[in-house]
Enzyme design. Structure first.
Site, PDB file in Angstrom:
ATOM      1  N   ALA A   1       3.320  -0.802   4.664  1.00 39.00           N
ATOM      2  CA  ALA A   1       2.930  -0.881   6.075  1.00 39.00           C
ATOM      3  C   ALA A   1       2.396  -2.269   6.453  1.00 39.00           C
ATOM      4  CB  ALA A   1       1.892   0.189   6.387  1.00 39.00           C
TER       5      ALA A   1
ATOM      6  N   GLU B   1      12.496  -9.757   1.306  1.00 42.86           N
ATOM      7  CA  GLU B   1      11.770  -8.565   1.762  1.00 42.86           C
ATOM      8  C   GLU B   1      12.639  -7.343   1.471  1.00 42.86           C
ATOM      9  OE1 GLU B   1      11.315  -8.596   6.005  1.00 42.86           O
ATOM     10  OE2 GLU B   1      10.257  -6.675   6.067  1.00 42.86           O
TER      11      GLU B   1
ATOM     12  N   PRO C   1       0.794  -1.229   0.000  1.00 41.16           N
ATOM     13  CA  PRO C   1       0.000   0.000   0.000  1.00 41.16           C
ATOM     14  C   PRO C   1       0.827   1.280   0.000  1.00 41.16           C
ATOM     15  CG  PRO C   1      -0.097  -1.096   2.133  1.00 41.16           C
ATOM     16  CD  PRO C   1       0.555  -2.049   1.185  1.00 41.16           C
ATOM     17  N   ASN C   2       0.313   2.235  -0.739  1.00 35.25           N
ATOM     18  CA  ASN C   2       0.831   3.606  -0.822  1.00 35.25           C
ATOM     19  C   ASN C   2       2.130   3.739  -1.619  1.00 35.25           C
ATOM     20  OD1 ASN C   2      -1.288   4.810   0.773  1.00 35.25           O
ATOM     21  ND2 ASN C   2      -0.375   3.770   2.526  1.00 35.25           N
TER      22      ASN C   2
ATOM     23  N   HIS D   1      12.884  -2.918   1.490  1.00 32.99           N
ATOM     24  CA  HIS D   1      12.350  -1.614   1.889  1.00 32.99           C
ATOM     25  C   HIS D   1      13.251  -0.526   1.342  1.00 32.99           C
ATOM     26  CE1 HIS D   1       9.417  -3.387   4.531  1.00 32.99           C
ATOM     27  NE2 HIS D   1      10.366  -4.194   4.955  1.00 32.99           N
ATOM     28  N   ILE D   2      12.644   0.569   0.978  1.00 32.33           N
ATOM     29  CA  ILE D   2      13.386   1.720   0.462  1.00 32.33           C
ATOM     30  C   ILE D   2      14.058   2.452   1.627  1.00 32.33           C
ATOM     31  CG2 ILE D   2      13.105   3.953  -0.691  1.00 32.33           C
ATOM     32  CD1 ILE D   2      10.618   2.452  -2.098  1.00 32.33           C
ATOM     33  N   SER D   3      13.276   2.693   2.673  1.00 32.62           N
ATOM     34  CA  SER D   3      13.829   3.300   3.889  1.00 32.62           C
ATOM     35  C   SER D   3      14.304   2.176   4.812  1.00 32.62           C
ATOM     36  CB  SER D   3      12.750   4.127   4.589  1.00 32.62           C
ATOM     37  OG  SER D   3      11.725   3.280   5.103  1.00 32.62           O
TER      38      SER D   3
ATOM     39  N   ARG E   1       7.445   0.377  13.412  1.00 30.77           N
ATOM     40  CA  ARG E   1       7.989  -0.166  12.161  1.00 30.77           C
ATOM     41  C   ARG E   1       9.092  -1.196  12.414  1.00 30.77           C
ATOM     42  NH1 ARG E   1       6.121   3.425   7.986  1.00 30.77           N
ATOM     43  NH2 ARG E   1       5.747   5.506   8.832  1.00 30.77           N
TER      44      ARG E   1
ATOM     45  N   ASP F   1       1.463 -15.597   6.114  1.00 27.17           N
ATOM     46  CA  ASP F   1       1.031 -16.992   5.926  1.00 27.17           C
ATOM     47  C   ASP F   1       1.083 -17.385   4.451  1.00 27.17           C
ATOM     48  OD1 ASP F   1       0.598 -17.530   8.604  1.00 27.17           O
ATOM     49  OD2 ASP F   1      -1.583 -17.267   8.511  1.00 27.17           O
TER      50      ASP F   1
ATOM     51  N   ARG G   1      13.403   4.050  12.233  1.00 23.81           N
ATOM     52  CA  ARG G   1      12.238   4.940  12.253  1.00 23.81           C
ATOM     53  C   ARG G   1      11.386   4.654  13.498  1.00 23.81           C
ATOM     54  NH1 ARG G   1       9.617   4.759   6.478  1.00 23.81           N
ATOM     55  NH2 ARG G   1       8.516   6.556   7.368  1.00 23.81           N
TER      56      ARG G   1
ATOM     57  N   HIS H   1       4.272  -4.749   8.912  1.00 21.13           N
ATOM     58  CA  HIS H   1       4.325  -4.687  10.365  1.00 21.13           C
ATOM     59  C   HIS H   1       3.184  -5.414  11.067  1.00 21.13           C
ATOM     60  CE1 HIS H   1       7.409  -1.929   9.210  1.00 21.13           C
ATOM     61  NE2 HIS H   1       6.534  -1.101   8.639  1.00 21.13           N
TER      62      HIS H   1
ATOM     63  N   TYR I   1      11.830   8.757   1.293  1.00 22.01           N
ATOM     64  CA  TYR I   1      11.726   7.740   0.238  1.00 22.01           C
ATOM     65  C   TYR I   1      12.441   8.114  -1.059  1.00 22.01           C
ATOM     66  CZ  TYR I   1       8.150   5.902   3.356  1.00 22.01           C
ATOM     67  OH  TYR I   1       7.497   5.402   4.449  1.00 22.01           O
TER      68      TYR I   1
ATOM     69  N   ARG J   1       5.643  12.553  -2.480  1.00 19.47           N
ATOM     70  CA  ARG J   1       5.693  13.123  -1.128  1.00 19.47           C
ATOM     71  C   ARG J   1       6.850  12.493  -0.372  1.00 19.47           C
ATOM     72  NH1 ARG J   1       1.528  11.855   2.471  1.00 19.47           N
ATOM     73  NH2 ARG J   1       2.348  13.523   3.734  1.00 19.47           N
TER      74      ARG J   1
ATOM     75  N   ASN K   1       8.014  -5.697  -1.272  1.00 18.90           N
ATOM     76  CA  ASN K   1       8.005  -4.548  -0.366  1.00 18.90           C
ATOM     77  C   ASN K   1       6.563  -4.440   0.120  1.00 18.90           C
ATOM     78  OD1 ASN K   1       7.961  -2.201   1.040  1.00 18.90           O
ATOM     79  ND2 ASN K   1       9.029  -0.974  -0.510  1.00 18.90           N
TER      80      ASN K   1
HETATM   81  O1  CA2 Z   1      10.669   1.853   3.286  1.00 18.58           O
HETATM   82  C1  CA2 Z   1       9.812   1.153   2.756  1.00 18.58           C
HETATM   83  O2  CA2 Z   1       9.952   0.664   1.640  1.00 18.58           O
HETATM   84  C2  CA2 Z   1       8.480   0.934   3.488  1.00 18.58           C
HETATM   85  O3  CA2 Z   1       8.022  -0.388   3.156  1.00 18.58           O
HETATM   86  C3  CA2 Z   1       7.538   1.988   2.974  1.00 18.58           C
HETATM   87  C4  CA2 Z   1       6.160   1.962   3.658  1.00 18.58           C
HETATM   88  C5  CA2 Z   1       6.328   1.994   5.185  1.00 18.58           C
HETATM   89  O4  CA2 Z   1       5.063   1.839   5.813  1.00 18.58           O
HETATM   90  C6  CA2 Z   1       7.265   0.883   5.673  1.00 18.58           C
HETATM   91  O5  CA2 Z   1       7.406   1.015   7.075  1.00 18.58           O
HETATM   92  C7  CA2 Z   1       8.624   1.000   5.004  1.00 18.58           C
HETATM   93  C8  CA2 Z   1       5.286   3.165   3.277  1.00 18.58           C
HETATM   94  C9  CA2 Z   1       5.224   3.479   1.830  1.00 18.58           C
HETATM   95  C10 CA2 Z   1       4.465   4.763   1.655  1.00 18.58           C
HETATM   96  O6  CA2 Z   1       5.105   5.498   0.659  1.00 18.58           O
HETATM   97  C11 CA2 Z   1       4.726   6.766   0.437  1.00 18.58           C
HETATM   98  C12 CA2 Z   1       5.478   7.460  -0.452  1.00 18.58           C
HETATM   99  C13 CA2 Z   1       5.141   8.765  -0.758  1.00 18.58           C
HETATM  100  C14 CA2 Z   1       4.061   9.357  -0.144  1.00 18.58           C
HETATM  101  C15 CA2 Z   1       3.303   8.660   0.764  1.00 18.58           C
HETATM  102  C16 CA2 Z   1       3.629   7.347   1.049  1.00 18.58           C
END
Ligand code: CA2
Length: 149
Positions: free
Chosen positions: A80, A101, A13-14, A103-105, A114, A90, A110, A83, A26, A21, A77
């Protein structure tokens, strides 16, 4: 070297909002930029790669089920869902091939919520915090794993 290895790259998601943003967390790359970089790395390793993004856990679970007969490896990836989404954990556990797995961040640096991943226990490993390079490293991790197993 040509290998009949198909990788499924799943994005939760997202992640469709990447590049719009929070560039300080990110980066400026869009999801398509990450997918393009991963695809290039896959082609260089002799793999093919298909990418899917969904904001729905049930859709990701369905994709993981389909992957059981169509793909050799999954890079995910989970956003959210990382978590708390035990349904995804499963489903990945029922996939026979390697799961990485990504993740970008770096979630560990954080907020504390997370710091838990329900996906990490069913993955061969986790790559986090390398920005656009995370997806490329995910593909290379699969190549390294398959070459050494
Ligand atoms: O760092 C990652 O790749 C995450 O999977 C990104 C997720 C975050 O919930 C994980 O803890 C770490 C969130 C992605 C949301 O990305 C956005 C990017 C721009 C604007 C809003 C959300």
């Amino acid at each position: 070297m040509a290998r009949a290895i198909k990788i499924l790259l799943l994005n939760g998601p997202n992640l469709n909002l990447l590049g719009t943003r929070e560039p300080e967390i990110y980066g400026k790359a869009t999801l398509q930029d990450h997918i393009d970089a991963a695809t290039q790395a896959a082609v260089a390793a002799g793999f093919t790669l298909d990418a899917v993004q969904s904001n729905s856990a049930s859709e990701l679970v369905d994709k993981i089920h389909e992957a059981r007969t169509k793909y050799s490896a999954i890079i995910i990836n989970p956003g959210a869902f990382t978590h708390y989404a035990w349904s995804i954990s499963d489903a990945l556990n029922a996939f026979d091939g390697p799961v990485v797995e990504v993740h970008i961040s770096n979630p560990q640096s954080r907020e504390s919520w997370r710091h838990t991943s329900v996906v990490a226990p069913v993955a061969i490993g986790t790559i986090a915090g390398f920005g656009q390079q995370s997806y490329v490293l995910g593909v290379q991790a699969i190549a390294h794993y398959l070459d050494n197993k």
